[in-house]
Design an enzyme around this catalytic site. Structure first.
Site, PDB file in Angstrom:
ATOM      1  N   ASP A 154       0.874  -1.220   0.270  1.00  0.00           N
ATOM      2  CA  ASP A 154      -0.023  -0.037   0.052  1.00  0.00           C
ATOM      3  C   ASP A 154       0.777   1.189  -0.094  1.00  0.00           C
ATOM      4  O   ASP A 154       1.291   1.767   0.862  1.00  0.00           O
ATOM      5  CB  ASP A 154      -0.942  -0.009   1.369  1.00  0.00           C
ATOM      6  CG  ASP A 154      -1.787   1.309   1.408  1.00  0.00           C
ATOM      7  OD1 ASP A 154      -1.971   1.964   0.307  1.00  0.00           O
ATOM      8  OD2 ASP A 154      -2.308   1.437   2.495  1.00  0.00           O
ATOM      9  N   LYS A 198       2.067   7.787   0.240  1.00  0.00           N
ATOM     10  CA  LYS A 198       2.321   8.079   1.772  1.00  0.00           C
ATOM     11  C   LYS A 198       3.733   8.567   1.648  1.00  0.00           C
ATOM     12  O   LYS A 198       4.753   8.618   0.886  1.00  0.00           O
ATOM     13  CB  LYS A 198       2.622   6.512   2.323  1.00  0.00           C
ATOM     14  CG  LYS A 198       1.006   5.839   2.620  1.00  0.00           C
ATOM     15  CD  LYS A 198       1.429   4.618   3.147  1.00  0.00           C
ATOM     16  CE  LYS A 198       0.037   3.870   3.341  1.00  0.00           C
ATOM     17  NZ  LYS A 198      -0.904   4.581   4.457  1.00  0.00           N
ATOM     18  N   ARG A 233     -10.800  -0.090   2.760  1.00  0.00           N
ATOM     19  CA  ARG A 233     -12.284  -0.308   2.609  1.00  0.00           C
ATOM     20  C   ARG A 233     -13.018  -0.382   1.228  1.00  0.00           C
ATOM     21  O   ARG A 233     -13.964  -0.898   1.061  1.00  0.00           O
ATOM     22  CB  ARG A 233     -12.873   1.041   3.237  1.00  0.00           C
ATOM     23  CG  ARG A 233     -12.480   2.479   2.821  1.00  0.00           C
ATOM     24  CD  ARG A 233     -12.643   3.484   3.721  1.00  0.00           C
ATOM     25  NE  ARG A 233     -11.507   3.466   4.474  1.00  0.00           N
ATOM     26  CZ  ARG A 233     -11.317   4.629   5.472  1.00  0.00           C
ATOM     27  NH1 ARG A 233     -12.371   5.306   5.572  1.00  0.00           N
ATOM     28  NH2 ARG A 233     -10.127   4.649   6.265  1.00  0.00           N
ATOM     29  N   ASP A 286       0.436  -4.966   4.631  1.00  0.00           N
ATOM     30  CA  ASP A 286      -1.073  -4.296   4.476  1.00  0.00           C
ATOM     31  C   ASP A 286      -1.962  -5.652   4.271  1.00  0.00           C
ATOM     32  O   ASP A 286      -3.284  -5.484   3.831  1.00  0.00           O
ATOM     33  CB  ASP A 286      -1.273  -3.139   3.676  1.00  0.00           C
ATOM     34  CG  ASP A 286      -2.267  -2.169   3.927  1.00  0.00           C
ATOM     35  OD1 ASP A 286      -2.924  -2.369   5.024  1.00  0.00           O
ATOM     36  OD2 ASP A 286      -2.828  -1.567   3.256  1.00  0.00           O
TER      37      ASP A 286
HETATM   38  N1  BES Z   1      -3.071   0.301   5.336  1.00  0.00           N
HETATM   39  C1  BES Z   1      -3.307   1.494   5.847  1.00  0.00           C
HETATM   40  C2  BES Z   1      -3.492   1.538   7.495  1.00  0.00           C
HETATM   41  C3  BES Z   1      -2.578   1.511   8.242  1.00  0.00           C
HETATM   42  C4  BES Z   1      -1.510   2.617   8.565  1.00  0.00           C
HETATM   43  C5  BES Z   1      -2.137   0.005   8.697  1.00  0.00           C
HETATM   44  C6  BES Z   1      -0.306   2.280   9.270  1.00  0.00           C
HETATM   45  C7  BES Z   1      -0.886   0.013   9.469  1.00  0.00           C
HETATM   46  C8  BES Z   1      -0.114   0.969   9.762  1.00  0.00           C
HETATM   47  C9  BES Z   1      -4.453   2.209   5.312  1.00  0.00           C
HETATM   48  O1  BES Z   1      -4.879   1.706   4.092  1.00  0.00           O
HETATM   49  C10 BES Z   1      -4.427   3.711   5.121  1.00  0.00           C
HETATM   50  O2  BES Z   1      -3.583   4.218   4.655  1.00  0.00           O
HETATM   51  N2  BES Z   1      -5.332   4.297   6.099  1.00  0.00           N
HETATM   52  C11 BES Z   1      -5.302   5.749   6.320  1.00  0.00           C
HETATM   53  C12 BES Z   1      -6.820   6.206   5.916  1.00  0.00           C
HETATM   54  C13 BES Z   1      -6.834   7.612   5.772  1.00  0.00           C
HETATM   55  C14 BES Z   1      -6.321   8.022   4.435  1.00  0.00           C
HETATM   56  C15 BES Z   1      -8.308   8.016   6.086  1.00  0.00           C
HETATM   57  C16 BES Z   1      -4.630   6.020   7.354  1.00  0.00           C
HETATM   58  O3  BES Z   1      -4.626   5.533   8.363  1.00  0.00           O
HETATM   59  O4  BES Z   1      -3.818   7.137   7.518  1.00  0.00           O
HETATM   60 ZN    ZN Z   2      -3.858  -0.124   3.359  1.00  0.00          ZN
HETATM   61 MN    MN Z   3      -3.898   2.923   2.595  1.00  0.00          MN
END
Ligand code: BES
Ligand code: ZN
Ligand code: MN
Length: 501
Positions: free
Chosen positions: A273, A280, A354, A291
């Site tokens: 991801d 990111k 999601r 992920d």
């Molecule tokens: N895979 C990530 C969530 C995550 C972050 C898991 C750090 C483990 C460690 C997910 O896809 C993500 O990027 N979520 C975002 C959501 C936001 C953009 C609403 C997040 O948590 O920042």
């Molecule tokens: Zn993710």
């Molecule tokens: Mn993500």
């Protein structure tokens, strides 16, 4: 490693090593006392001289103890007798295994399973010991050219139980502990595998290989072409920026009659991801190979289930996908029509889990499931809320939430419930579509849970956010194998095998 149980007295054991507890301050446990008598005060003398205080985790390895048939005696500090709790018990076992593994005993008889742990029985103590032993010896060295293996590793561990009456309980604990451990092993191996090897196809191959090992496990996939026909546009959108095709893998476990509605486990399988166009920051981005921790834990739970041959029907759905930035990638602002017909405005391409899950949750409706549990490293916010100790549990069905909380309590694989009250739903409003894929910074994990809840109306549903629990950062970086113990316990509890006598 091989495990067994027996019920005998310590001085009669003829083993490479016998393991007994010593409490703080310098107090022999009952079994240690027995050894002391046979050895004419050898152990109590040592304690009197101050060789071992008995603090939790202290180890003292003795050779040639007078009149003792075993080659070695390992004295293990267990702390204050009254204060021995679950956490300390597990830590003591783990340390013991390490010591045994590194000091040349290839087999041992362990009396620590007789220690009194508040509120826990022999079944629990033996099972936790098996799981701690297996987990503690885990290494991921497939990709190292030089593998460091202990010279004389521990191969056989016998747990002693206080009475013969408890032998069957102990044997069942070993069987369950081994199944859980086997599930955790595959979970960790798959999750640790780097993203250039572990692609959505790789996840499918792992599932297929597992199905090959069990008669009542079968395998199928939903490929991109079929996803397109079915209208799984949210899932497809996430994978569009990647060279690696999306694959939804399905493992069907049949342990009951055809007309028994299945339990479905859905795992988020983002093999990497990057965040997509909402890319990111680069620090620690390597960790986004985990992920697919949800998918890995579904594979692990299916493995444990197949080992246990439980009389239920279960389907594991592994939602493999990769989220990358690219000219073909989906963008913030896109509006996607999901398989359910509901439309979603993408506000951030990093809220991709999601999107993959919502279409998978709709897809699995075709199995008329009784219960669906999705498992996902879904939000960083869950780590902020609960840290690395508990998975976030959300559910729209109270009895299911309680079943999972019970299973988490029993297995020691903790989960904590977060609410999905209607008030939180409003944050998902979008001016351009039925909903946005993101509800703002507040209560980020609940926002994601609310989003998923809109696709789960046809069955009882729960969601586990394992962002904090599926892996460890730092020096001991790697997959933890969670929540395989929790999921397996949940499945066990759905059968007679899980009922305690
Ligand atoms: N895979 C990530 C969530 C995550 C972050 C898991 C750090 C483990 C460690 C997910 O896809 C993500 O990027 N979520 C975002 C959501 C936001 C953009 C609403 C997040 O948590 O920042
Ligand atoms: Zn993710
Ligand atoms: Mn993500």
């Amino acid at each position: 490693m091989e495990f067994s149980v027996k019920s005998g007295s310590p001085e009669k054991q003829r083993s490479a090593c016998i393991v007994v507890g010593v409490f703080e301050p310098r107090r022999l446990s009952g079994v240690a006392e027995q050894l002391d008598q046979v050895s004419e005060g050898y152990l109590s003398n040592l304690l009197r001289r101050g060789d071992l205080e008995g603090k939790a985790g202290q180890m003292l390895l003795l050779h040639h103890v007078p009149n003792i048939l075993s080659e070695r005696v390992l004295l293990v500090g267990c702390g204050k007798e009254r204060e021995l709790d679950e956490r300390q018990y597990k830590q003591i076992i783990e340390k013991t295994i390490h010591t045994l593994n590194e000091t040349g005993s290839m087999e041992a008889v362990c009396f620590l399973s007789e220690l009194h742990v508040k509120g826990r029985d022999t079944y629990w103590k033996v099972r936790q010991a098996v799981e701690a032993a297996q987990a503690g010896l885990y290494t991921f060295n497939q990709l190292k050219t030089r593998k460091e293996e202990p010279r004389r590793p521990l191969r056989k561990l016998v747990f002693n139980v206080p009475t013969r009456r408890e032998l069957p309980l102990g044997e069942r604990a070993i069987q369950h502990g081994l199944a859980v451990s086997k599930g955790m092993l595959i979970c960790r191996d798959v999750a640790n595998m780097p993203p250039n090897i572990c692609t959505p196809r790789y996840l499918a191959e792992q599932a297929e290989a597992m199905a090959g090992n069990y008669d009542n496990l079968s395998f199928s996939t939903v490929e991109e072409a079929e996803m397109a026909e079915l209208g799984m546009n949210a899932y497809l959108a996430v994978g569009r920026g990647s060279e690696n095709e999306s694959v939804l893998s399905l493992l069907h476990y049949k342990g009951a009659a055809d007309d028994v509605p299945p339990i479905v486990l859905v795992g988020k399988g983002l093999t990497f991801d990057a965040g997509g166009i909402s890319i990111k920051p680069s620090a620690n981005m390597d960790e986004m190979k985990y992920d697919m921790g949800g998918a890995a834990s579904v594979l692990g739970a299916m493995q444990a289930l197949a080992e246990l041959q439980l009389p239920i029907n279960v389907i594991g759905a592994v939602a493999g996908c990769e989220n990358m930035p690219d000219g073909k990638a989906y963008r913030p602002g896109d509006v996607l029509t999901t398989m359910s017909g509901q439309t979603v405005e993408v506000l951030n391409t990093d809220a991709e889990g999601r999107l993959v899950l919502c279409d998978t949750l709709t897809y699995v409706e075709r199995f008329s499931p009784d219960t669906v549990i999705d498992v996902a490293t879904l939000t960083g916010a869950c780590i902020i809320a609960l840290g690395h100790h508990a998975s976030g549990l959300m559910s729209t069905h109270n009895p299911l939430a309680h079943e999972l909380l019970n299973a988490s309590e029993q297995s020691g694989d903790r989960a904590w419930r977060l609410p999905l009250w209607d008030e939180y739903q409003d944050a998902l409003d979008s001016p351009f579509a039925d909903m946005a894929n993101l509800g703002g910074r507040d209560a980020g994990s609940i926002g994601a849970g609310c989003f998923l809840s809109r696709f789960t109306k046809k069955y009882h549903w729960a969601h586990l956010d394992i962002a904090g629990t599926a892996w460890r950062s730092g020096a001991k970086k790697g997959a933890t194998g969670r929540p395989v113990p929790l999921l397996t316990q949940f499945l066990l509890n759905r059968t007679a095998a899980g009922q305690q006598d």
